[in-house]
Design a protein around this motif. Structure first.
Motif, PDB file in Angstrom:
ATOM      1  N   ALA A  11      -2.235  12.864   0.459  1.00 44.88           N
ATOM      2  CA  ALA A  11      -0.718  13.076   0.605  1.00 44.88           C
ATOM      3  C   ALA A  11       0.217  13.562  -0.784  1.00 44.88           C
ATOM      4  O   ALA A  11       1.159  14.184   0.096  1.00 44.88           O
ATOM      5  CB  ALA A  11      -0.784  11.884  -0.335  1.00 44.88           C
ATOM      6  N   VAL A  12      -0.697  14.605  -1.595  1.00 41.71           N
ATOM      7  CA  VAL A  12       0.004  15.074  -2.382  1.00 41.71           C
ATOM      8  C   VAL A  12       0.288  16.655  -1.581  1.00 41.71           C
ATOM      9  O   VAL A  12       0.971  17.374  -1.806  1.00 41.71           O
ATOM     10  CB  VAL A  12      -1.411  15.146  -3.345  1.00 41.71           C
ATOM     11  CG1 VAL A  12      -0.081  16.260  -4.676  1.00 41.71           C
ATOM     12  CG2 VAL A  12      -1.432  14.392  -3.993  1.00 41.71           C
ATOM     13  N   ILE A  23      -0.376   6.238   8.240  1.00 40.78           N
ATOM     14  CA  ILE A  23      -0.496   6.766   6.935  1.00 40.78           C
ATOM     15  C   ILE A  23      -2.063   6.499   6.441  1.00 40.78           C
ATOM     16  O   ILE A  23      -1.380   7.202   5.402  1.00 40.78           O
ATOM     17  CB  ILE A  23       0.667   4.834   6.476  1.00 40.78           C
ATOM     18  CG1 ILE A  23       1.874   4.792   7.057  1.00 40.78           C
ATOM     19  CG2 ILE A  23       0.317   5.368   4.721  1.00 40.78           C
ATOM     20  CD1 ILE A  23       2.845   3.713   6.551  1.00 40.78           C
ATOM     21  N   PHE A  76       2.284  11.283   6.066  1.00 45.42           N
ATOM     22  CA  PHE A  76       2.479   9.838   5.617  1.00 45.42           C
ATOM     23  C   PHE A  76       4.094   9.331   5.403  1.00 45.42           C
ATOM     24  O   PHE A  76       4.850   8.516   5.575  1.00 45.42           O
ATOM     25  CB  PHE A  76       1.454   9.293   5.156  1.00 45.42           C
ATOM     26  CG  PHE A  76       2.016   9.481   3.391  1.00 45.42           C
ATOM     27  CD1 PHE A  76       1.803  10.182   3.214  1.00 45.42           C
ATOM     28  CD2 PHE A  76       2.781   8.387   3.081  1.00 45.42           C
ATOM     29  CE1 PHE A  76       2.946  10.426   1.775  1.00 45.42           C
ATOM     30  CE2 PHE A  76       2.805   8.151   1.168  1.00 45.42           C
ATOM     31  CZ  PHE A  76       2.751   9.021   0.800  1.00 45.42           C
ATOM     32  N   LEU A  77       4.998  10.753   5.614  1.00 46.50           N
ATOM     33  CA  LEU A  77       6.313  10.381   4.464  1.00 46.50           C
ATOM     34  C   LEU A  77       6.931   9.916   5.641  1.00 46.50           C
ATOM     35  O   LEU A  77       7.890   8.604   5.689  1.00 46.50           O
ATOM     36  CB  LEU A  77       6.666  11.046   4.265  1.00 46.50           C
ATOM     37  CG  LEU A  77       6.654  11.913   1.895  1.00 46.50           C
ATOM     38  CD1 LEU A  77       7.112  11.987   1.485  1.00 46.50           C
ATOM     39  CD2 LEU A  77       7.010  10.282   1.744  1.00 46.50           C
ATOM     40  N   TYR A  83       2.164   9.151  -6.001  1.00 47.72           N
ATOM     41  CA  TYR A  83       2.844  10.467  -5.574  1.00 47.72           C
ATOM     42  C   TYR A  83       3.704  10.987  -6.791  1.00 47.72           C
ATOM     43  O   TYR A  83       3.311  12.205  -7.372  1.00 47.72           O
ATOM     44  CB  TYR A  83       3.027  10.130  -3.789  1.00 47.72           C
ATOM     45  CG  TYR A  83       4.093  11.880  -3.890  1.00 47.72           C
ATOM     46  CD1 TYR A  83       3.241  12.619  -3.353  1.00 47.72           C
ATOM     47  CD2 TYR A  83       5.244  11.547  -3.827  1.00 47.72           C
ATOM     48  CE1 TYR A  83       3.362  13.948  -2.519  1.00 47.72           C
ATOM     49  CE2 TYR A  83       5.912  12.967  -2.753  1.00 47.72           C
ATOM     50  CZ  TYR A  83       4.889  13.902  -2.558  1.00 47.72           C
ATOM     51  OH  TYR A  83       4.838  15.211  -2.091  1.00 47.72           O
ATOM     52  N   PHE A 108       1.036  -0.929   0.103  1.00 45.82           N
ATOM     53  CA  PHE A 108       0.192   0.169   0.138  1.00 45.82           C
ATOM     54  C   PHE A 108       0.877   1.071   0.049  1.00 45.82           C
ATOM     55  O   PHE A 108       0.993   1.828  -0.409  1.00 45.82           O
ATOM     56  CB  PHE A 108      -1.425  -0.260   1.209  1.00 45.82           C
ATOM     57  CG  PHE A 108      -0.681   0.375   2.578  1.00 45.82           C
ATOM     58  CD1 PHE A 108       0.021  -0.919   2.806  1.00 45.82           C
ATOM     59  CD2 PHE A 108      -0.280   1.188   3.319  1.00 45.82           C
ATOM     60  CE1 PHE A 108       0.457  -1.586   4.199  1.00 45.82           C
ATOM     61  CE2 PHE A 108       0.249   1.403   4.854  1.00 45.82           C
ATOM     62  CZ  PHE A 108       1.400   0.377   4.994  1.00 45.82           C
ATOM     63  N   LEU A 109       2.109   1.136   0.825  1.00 39.83           N
ATOM     64  CA  LEU A 109       2.730   2.402   0.901  1.00 39.83           C
ATOM     65  C   LEU A 109       3.588   2.256  -1.037  1.00 39.83           C
ATOM     66  O   LEU A 109       3.525   3.300  -1.368  1.00 39.83           O
ATOM     67  CB  LEU A 109       3.499   2.572   1.629  1.00 39.83           C
ATOM     68  CG  LEU A 109       4.865   3.316   1.727  1.00 39.83           C
ATOM     69  CD1 LEU A 109       4.088   4.509   2.633  1.00 39.83           C
ATOM     70  CD2 LEU A 109       6.028   2.671   3.025  1.00 39.83           C
ATOM     71  N   LEU A 166       2.039  11.751 -10.053  1.00 42.43           N
ATOM     72  CA  LEU A 166       1.318  13.305  -9.398  1.00 42.43           C
ATOM     73  C   LEU A 166       2.195  13.746 -10.330  1.00 42.43           C
ATOM     74  O   LEU A 166       2.485  15.188 -10.853  1.00 42.43           O
ATOM     75  CB  LEU A 166       1.038  13.122  -8.477  1.00 42.43           C
ATOM     76  CG  LEU A 166      -0.006  14.758  -8.451  1.00 42.43           C
ATOM     77  CD1 LEU A 166      -1.332  13.786  -8.176  1.00 42.43           C
ATOM     78  CD2 LEU A 166      -0.371  15.295  -7.101  1.00 42.43           C
ATOM     79  N   GLN A 167       3.598  13.726  -9.761  1.00 43.86           N
ATOM     80  CA  GLN A 167       4.633  14.953  -9.517  1.00 43.86           C
ATOM     81  C   GLN A 167       5.122  15.001 -11.162  1.00 43.86           C
ATOM     82  O   GLN A 167       5.667  16.161 -11.861  1.00 43.86           O
ATOM     83  CB  GLN A 167       5.840  14.417  -9.602  1.00 43.86           C
ATOM     84  CG  GLN A 167       5.546  14.445  -7.453  1.00 43.86           C
ATOM     85  CD  GLN A 167       5.527  16.126  -6.464  1.00 43.86           C
ATOM     86  OE1 GLN A 167       5.328  16.936  -7.424  1.00 43.86           O
ATOM     87  NE2 GLN A 167       5.339  15.293  -5.703  1.00 43.86           N
ATOM     88  N   SER A 190      -2.744   9.754   4.059  1.00 45.02           N
ATOM     89  CA  SER A 190      -2.662   9.204   2.955  1.00 45.02           C
ATOM     90  C   SER A 190      -3.755   9.786   2.207  1.00 45.02           C
ATOM     91  O   SER A 190      -3.772  10.156   1.010  1.00 45.02           O
ATOM     92  CB  SER A 190      -2.775   7.815   2.480  1.00 45.02           C
ATOM     93  OG  SER A 190      -3.738   7.160   2.761  1.00 45.02           O
ATOM     94  N   LEU A 206       0.858   4.140  -2.815  1.00 44.48           N
ATOM     95  CA  LEU A 206       0.963   5.469  -2.450  1.00 44.48           C
ATOM     96  C   LEU A 206       2.254   5.831  -2.832  1.00 44.48           C
ATOM     97  O   LEU A 206       1.701   7.410  -3.602  1.00 44.48           O
ATOM     98  CB  LEU A 206       1.718   5.611  -0.931  1.00 44.48           C
ATOM     99  CG  LEU A 206      -0.589   5.649   0.085  1.00 44.48           C
ATOM    100  CD1 LEU A 206      -0.281   5.471   0.877  1.00 44.48           C
ATOM    101  CD2 LEU A 206      -1.294   7.058  -0.734  1.00 44.48           C
ATOM    102  N   LEU A 207       3.125   5.316  -2.836  1.00 43.97           N
ATOM    103  CA  LEU A 207       4.642   7.029  -3.546  1.00 43.97           C
ATOM    104  C   LEU A 207       4.695   6.563  -4.933  1.00 43.97           C
ATOM    105  O   LEU A 207       5.042   7.764  -5.500  1.00 43.97           O
ATOM    106  CB  LEU A 207       5.480   6.325  -2.855  1.00 43.97           C
ATOM    107  CG  LEU A 207       5.617   5.998  -1.531  1.00 43.97           C
ATOM    108  CD1 LEU A 207       7.353   5.195  -1.002  1.00 43.97           C
ATOM    109  CD2 LEU A 207       5.894   7.495  -0.835  1.00 43.97           C
ATOM    110  N   PRO A 251       2.488  15.575   2.783  1.00 42.38           N
ATOM    111  CA  PRO A 251       2.983  14.466   2.162  1.00 42.38           C
ATOM    112  C   PRO A 251       3.188  14.089   3.706  1.00 42.38           C
ATOM    113  O   PRO A 251       3.802  12.993   4.043  1.00 42.38           O
ATOM    114  CB  PRO A 251       4.451  14.719   1.369  1.00 42.38           C
ATOM    115  CG  PRO A 251       4.502  16.408   1.508  1.00 42.38           C
ATOM    116  CD  PRO A 251       3.165  16.537   1.895  1.00 42.38           C
TER     117      PRO A 251
END
Ligand code: SF4
Ligand code: SF4
Lengths: 325, 720, 334
Positions: free
Chosen positions: C275-276, C268, C282-283, A153, A145-146, A156-157, C272, A149-150, C279
């Protein structure tokens, strides 16, 4: 040989049924859909609640309910959800969604994993080996899940940087998308990349670790020496004799890898908004829905066992010692 | 891929050898990195092989003999550092690239490895693997079809029956001996100039060893190749080699022709090795020479003679510098030895074995005290009557079904009387291990009966069984495997005492006692098994087995995992303990020469049955069962002269599966005598199981005391 | 026999003569003092990654336990002046929507996640060694029965079962969750231990003990279990890593640690959604999660290297590939 596989299959079917029963029983014991109903505001009339009880057969003993459900399931009817929709109607679509994800993840994972593992073994203790090892370790230490998410993220960038929607991370197609076949394919691919990557990364890391160690085992083997002694160059001996033999243990890993994939797939579906079986399971548990849970369990058990069975078949295909049993 | 000191390549100092040298190795050094520092596995060895010559390289494990030959093949791992020179017909091999070497390997030099079980790639057929050897070197003229055809011929040449069919078999369908033949077939496929055989028979049974050596000889005749035969077994060398190099601690310590080395060894190590081998043709009267201690560590070798710490002739001068390999005094030709006292050895005019016993001060253990009472009047301590053990053969792994039975032991009868040693001999798979496990298990047998000290083990209560265990103990083959690596010696030896409920004080007193008994120092009581050498570990096992003062000791191949030089020490210990403690031994072995040395009686097993039994003297003097004869004749004698005279009884094929033994006489499928019989006689072998009957006397007119054989047509044949 | 003067005047080293004498000492002296334990320690310490893993893990756990002593904010304090603030000197990891200090929260989550992982590892190894050793040693019906249960539990991903049971856990202590995790984490280890027992049972020292008349329970206690210890230690680390991953995954979906308890997974999840834009929510939790599991895995790998030199870095012999295959299954669960 065929007899052996058939016998295996038989045992698997039994395991499947018991496993599904177990999940069904646990779900039926812990879930309380009526309480959910009563919590509604305004509370539904007692008659409605009673009707629901009857409809869900909540008053029958659990084994009876299971037999009932299984009997229907055998005829293709997996029952109703708590909110009165037909499970069977929704099933094919969700199965399709999940399988697409799983198959792609497996194929990409095994393919790249094997290549990475072999490369890493041949260059043992070189920079690329350390890098591959570190990569595998980090991926294997990151929950799916992490990772999802990453990746989200990161995408998106990327999209922001590119100023365009290169990668999409919700759903499997854009809702109401219309267009030519090519455009539709592109749309699908845009949706596909991130979830597939999420799930494949773990698989790559997993298979590469084992391919590496299998390959290293083979590197020191006598038969590789024999192959060189008869005049093959090291490289040729490695690929023709080494790699081929090192693939054998991979066949048995396949079953385990697939089990791993299913768990990961569930998380991935949820995170990227794919309405697959994993997503359904989470939904089913949240809704205290025994039928959905049992259906998904059956699906998972069948998949696990098919992968186990396939694993046996691959093993038999790869290894003559088993083939002739 | 090999690293070379740059100066070596350009070394002009080495004069080009005579033109007839096929392989010339000079000043070869090999070292590896290890946890404790660089291991100098080979420390400057030189030898040459002439075309068609067989050079034997002899040494114990770790002497660097295999490493040096892998260096010739260019097959050492990249971490190895190699220097010196290796020339094949004048062409320097060191420093060639892998691609260049690959053109030589398999075409000019071929290799046969020790372990045939792992030497073939499991996923390809044997035929494909042989054909591959042809195809890589065949160039365009060699088609796949021609290669396939040629591989059938090659398999046929090395004596694989039904080569046309077997060519499509996978390695796991071949027995060890057959795989080794396949490897030899591969090696001779391209008609090489040189074949390096690295312990080619070590993993095989003696009769198979004899077959494989024969095949190797054929291969040499066919190809005219020179052979480098690497082995630890001086017997094998005696029968096959022309010249010998003896290696110790990474160096050649003695070289010469095979006759020189065996008749007049000039280096104490060679002498000791020769004296440590029990000889089939001498037996009990031969004192065995133990070379005590262990080879030195190859990481930090002290100056001086590396054999010094183990050498009985050691003098202070030995530690000054490492002795050079010099022409032995009084030797004709090229007999060299690396010892400063060769001259003195040369003066001694005793022959090999006797000289060894003298130099190493070895004695024959006198066991006659045990036999003052005639055998028949002594108590039967272990009686086995018609013992049967069948294992079910099952299929699959999920729902297992019984499809047959492996008749591992099928009606075995023998007895062991007080103070005597019965040797139970046979090749792997003959059921000898099953027999002793059945005895040791003390469970009611499937068929037949077992008596220990007069009580039948069927119907024993738990307490009885525990009591009987005190009198019946076992020593296993592999001392490392039979000692729990996590316990110190004290606990290991104390274990049987604890189990039998001895008090702490009794144990504390008994353990050091036992250690002294087997020749261990009691200061070593807190050490772990990993810190001991193989021979010492076996002594620990013996101490443990003796803890409860048993009457019968079952010894399951107690010396076969040990190097020969160590083996002698353990055998001597066993002999001595027997006399001192009045023990009876059931000594299981595959090596008839060991049995000849230690046993009073011998029983030969084949496929779950005893085919011949009797007193050692009678059986060895006049073996009557064709299998015993073959077994005896397969064992090499460490004496080139005897070896040359001997005629081998070669067996064909492998032992049939005990799941499906032949009808009638179980040996008939391989029996050399059977082939010479007429049809009527053969019919009897096929139809009727031969029973054990008293054997014929060795010389007409004398009486047979203790000798039976199970063959319808038994006849005497002297093979030793 | 002709007598010569060869033997005269020479120095005969100890053990050179009579057969039953002490084998000479030098070789034994060389290995003196290098006990297995020290050897293992030496090998482990030489593995820099493993050592780093160990140090990191101990540090993380210590910091998470001791953080209340030095951190400026407690986990249950709200800073009404700082909602959703990025990291700053007073809020090292920033603050949440309702003004909680993310550092305090994260430390609390980390502590819980690590504790759960360690406890589960212990529970799992106890069950696994019991089941594995008895199935392997006794064989027959015991074996078949136990292995069928193992197979059955393996058909269902443990994630699924625990998720299904989780509604019953709502409102109860996290200890129940740990028990549940433990109950579903032992199967693969048990299988490996069973396989190992099967080989150990055939080893000669076990046979020797049997032939001395030692009872089964003694043999298992004295010979079987100690000889599997290295494998068990390695496996515990693997289970710990896998459990942390599984626990955070379950907690992320709300099937695991229930409020008011927090774990890295629940943190998290909470962070999350946004998240954007934020950050830091959760980071930090995610980063610490990866670092701790990585540390555990490095320790496991280092231990395997040290305890089982043949495996050279997690590689096992081909024969046991089937068994070891199962291992990474756990490593990567969730
Ligand atoms: S040089 Fe000395 S120590 Fe070495 S073998 Fe000769 S006598 Fe023995
Ligand atoms: S009975 Fe016949 S087959 Fe058997 S050993 Fe004697 S001669 Fe050979």
């Amino acid at each position: 040989m065929a007899r052996f596989l058939v016998r295996r299959l038989f045992n698997y079917v039994a395991l499947c049924l018991v496993a599904t029963f177990l999940a069904f029983a646990l779900a039926a014991l812990t879930f309380d859909p009526i309480a959910k109903l009563q919590e509604r505001n305004p509370p539904p009339p007692q008659s409605a609640i009673d009707a629901k009880r009857a409809e869900l057969h909540l008053d029958e003993p659990i084994p009876a309910r299971f037999v009932h459900w299984l009997g229907d399931a055998a005829r293709g009817d997996f029952g109703q959800t708590v909110v009165n929709t037909s499970i069977s109607d929704e099933l094919p679509r969700r199965v399709g969604v999940s399988l697409r994800l799983f198959l792609l993840g497996t194929v990409v994972g095994i393919g790249l994993g094997v290549i990475l593992g072999v490369a890493s073994a041949i260059r043992q203790y070189k920079f690329s080996d350390y890098f591959a090892t570190l990569f595998s370790f980090v991926i294997l230490s990151t929950p799916v899940f992490l990772l999802g998410l990453l990746l989200k993220y990161g995408a998106l960038q990327l999209n922001t940087a590119a100023g365009a929607q290169l990668l999409v991370f919700t759903g499997e197609t854009s809702p109401g998308f219309q267009g030519s076949f090519g455009a539709a394919l592109l749309d699908r691919i845009q949706h596909l990349v991130l979830p597939t990557l999420t799930i494949a990364l773990g698989q790559i890391a997993y298979y590469s670790r084992y391919q590496r160690s299998a390959m290293l085992d083979v590197l020191g083997s006598d038969f590789l020496r024999t192959a060189q002694a008869k005049g093959l160059t090291r490289r040729k001996a490695l690929f023709k004799h080494g790699l081929r033999t090192a693939l054998v243990p991979m066949a048995t890993l396949f079953a385990f890898g697939f089990g791993l994939l299913i768990t990961g797939g569930t998380f991935t579906e949820r995170i990227f908004g794919w309405y697959g079986m994993g997503d359904w399971l989470v939904y089913g548990i949240e809704q205290d829905d025994t039928n959905i849970t049992a259906t998904v369990t059956l699906f998972v058990a069948v998949l696990v066992l098919i992968s186990g069975w396939l694993s046996d078949v691959f093993y038999a295909l790869l290894d003559p010692r088993v083939r002739l049993r | 891929m090999t690293m070379i000191d740059s100066d070596v390549l350009a070394d002009p100092g080495l004069p080009p050898g005579p033109d007839d040298a096929l392989l010339e190795v000079s000043d070869l050094e090999v070292s590896f990195p290890s946890e404790d520092g660089r291991v100098r596995a080979v420390r400057g060895i030189s030898y040459r092989v002439a075309p068609g010559e067989v050079l034997g390289i002899v040494g114990e494990s770790g002497s660097g003999k295999s490493v040096s030959s892998l260096a010739v093949m260019g097959l050492l791992p990249p971490s190895a550092k190699i220097s010196g020179s290796i020339r094949l017909r004048g062409q320097e091999l060191l420093g060639l690239s892998d691609t260049e070497l690959s053109r030589i390997r398999g075409r000019k030099i071929a290799m046969v490895f020790q372990d045939p079980l792992s030497a073939l790639t499991p996923v390809y057929t044997v035929g494909d693997q042989i054909a591959e050897a042809l195809l890589v070197h065949g160039g365009r003229s060699m088609t796949a079809k021609a290669a396939a055809k040629r591989s059938v011929e090659l398999l046929d040449l090395v004596g694989i029956p039904n080569a046309t069919d077997r060519v499509n078999a996978f390695p796991h369908e071949f027995s060890g001996g057959m795989r080794q033949r396949a490897v030899i077939a591969m090696a001779i496929a391209n008609d090489p100039d040189l074949i390096i055989a690295d312990e080619p028979t070590t993993a095989l049974d003696v009769t198979v060893q004899a077959q494989v050596l024969e095949v190797l000889k054929t291969a040499q005749e066919v190809t005219g190749a020179g052979i480098v035969l690497i082995t630890h077994d001086l017997g094998v060398v005696a029968g096959t080699a022309d010249r010998v190099v003896v290696m110790y601690a990474g160096k050649a310590v003695e070289t010469g022709t095979v006759d020189e080395i065996f008749a007049a060894p000039r280096m104490p190590y060679t002498l000791g090795l020769l004296g440590s081998i029990p000889r089939l043709d001498i037996g009990r009267g031969q004192p065995l020479v133990p070379i005590e201690g262990q080879p030195p560590s190859m990481v930090a070798l002290p100056p001086g003679c590396p054999f010094g710490p183990r050498c009985p002739l050691h003098v202070d001068a030995c530690d000054q510098a490492e002795p050079e390999l010099l022409v032995a005094p009084g030797a004709s030709g090229d007999h060299r030895a690396a010892c400063i006292r060769t001259a003195e050895l040369a003066e001694a005019d005793a022959e090999g074995g006797e000289l060894a016993a003298e130099v190493f001060d070895a004695h024959v253990v006198d066991t006659s005290a045990l036999h003052t009472v005639p055998r028949t009047e002594r108590e039967v301590v272990l009686g086995v009557d018609g013992l049967v053990k069948h294992y079910p053969v099952r299929t699959g792994s999920v729902f297992r079904r019984k499809v047959g039975a492996v008749q591992a032991v099928d009606g075995v009868t023998f007895d062991v009387r007080a103070g005597e040693t019965l040797g139970l001999v046979g090749e792997s798979g003959c059921g000898k291990s099953t027999t002793i496990l059945e005895i040791m298990g003390l469970e009611p047998p499937m068929g037949g009966s077992v008596q220990v000290l007069g009580s039948d083990i069927t119907g024993l209560s738990k307490a009885d069984r525990k009591r009987i265990r005190r009198d019946l103990q076992i020593v296993f083959q592999d001392p490392m495997a039979s000692l729990d690596p996590r316990l110190p010696v004290r606990d290991l030896i104390a274990e049987p005492l604890e189990v039998q409920g001895f008090s702490k004080e009794q144990i504390a007193q008994r353990v050091p006692e036992l250690m002294r008994l087997v020749g261990l120092r009691s200061e070593q009581i807190n050490r772990y098994p990993g810190e001991f050498s193989g021979g010492q570990r076996q002594r620990i096992c013996i101490a443990r087995a003796l803890a409860l003062e048993p009457k019968v000791l079952v010894l399951d191949e107690p010396v076969s995992a040990l190097d020969v030089s160590i083996q002698a020490g353990v055998l001597n210990l066993l002999d001595e303990l027997k006399v001192r403690l009045g023990l009876a031994y059931l000594f299981v072995a595959h090596d008839l020469s060991v049995v000849r040395h230690i046993a009073d009686r011998v029983a030969v097993m084949y496929l779950g049955k005893i085919v011949e039994i009797g007193s050692v003297d009678e059986v060895f003097a006049a073996p009557q069962h064709p299998y015993t004869q073959a077994l005896l004749s397969a064992i090499p004698v460490p004496d080139p002269e005897v070896e040359r005279r001997r005629e081998r009884v070669l067996l064909h094929g492998d032992m049939p599966s005990p799941a499906n033994p032949p009808s009638g006489c179980r040996f008939r499928t391989r029996c050399p005598l059977f082939l010479t019989l007429d049809a009527d006689q053969q019919a009897r072998c096929i139809g009727e199981e031969p029973l054990r009957r008293p054997a014929q006397p060795a010389e007409p007119g004398t009486a047979v005391v203790d000798h039976e054989a199970a063959c319808h047509w038994a006849r005497i044949k002297t093979v030793v | 026999m002709t007598t010569t003067d060869v033997g005269a005047g020479t120095h005969v080293p100890a053990g050179g003569g009579a057969p039953v004498e002490v084998p000479s000492g030098p070789a034994a002296a060389e290995t003196e003092g290098v006990t297995r334990g020290r050897l293992v320690l030496r090998r482990f310490l030489r593995n820099r990654l493993a050592l780093a893993g160990l140090v990191t893990l101990v540090l993380l756990y210590a910091v998470s336990l001791l953080s209340p002593l030095f951190a400026p904010w407690a986990y249950n304090q709200y800073d009404y002046t700082a909602f959703l603030q990025p990291p700053s000197p007073s809020h090292w990891f920033g603050t949440s929507q309702i003004g909680e200090d993310v550092f305090a929260q994260t430390m609390r989550g980390l502590q819980k996640s690590l504790t759960i992982g360690l406890l589960t590892g212990l529970i799992s190894i106890v069950i696994a060694s019991l089941v594995g050793a008895s199935a392997g040693y006794f064989g027959g019906w015991v074996d078949r029965g136990l292995m069928w249960v193992v197979d059955l539990l393996l058909v269902l991903p443990s994630f699924l079962i625990i998720a299904v049971i989780s509604p019953a856990l709502r409102g109860s202590s996290w200890i129940w969750f740990v028990l549940l995790l433990g109950v579903f984490a032992w199967m693969i280890t048990a299988r490996i231990l069973r396989g190992m027992t099967l080989t150990l049972r055939e080893r000669e020292f076990v046979k020797a003990a049997k032939f001395m008349g030692a009872p089964s329970s003694l043999i298992i206690r004295r010979h079987i279990l100690p000889n599997m210890a290295s494998l068990m230690i390695i496996d515990v680390t693997i289970t710990v890593g896998a459990t942390i991953l599984l626990e955070t995954g379950l907690s992320y979906f709300g099937f695991g640690v229930q409020p008011p308890d927090v774990s890295l997974g629940t943190l998290i999840r909470a962070g999350s959604d946004a998240a954007v834009t934020t950050p830091w929510l959760f980071l930090f939790a995610g980063g610490l999660l990866v670092i701790s599991v990585l540390a555990v895995n490095f320790i496991g790998d280092g231990l395997r290297d040290a305890l089982d030199p043949n495996s050279r870095g997690g590689r096992r012999r081909q024969k046991s590939a089937r068994k070891s295959a199962s291992k990474t299954k756990k490593v990567a669960t969730s």
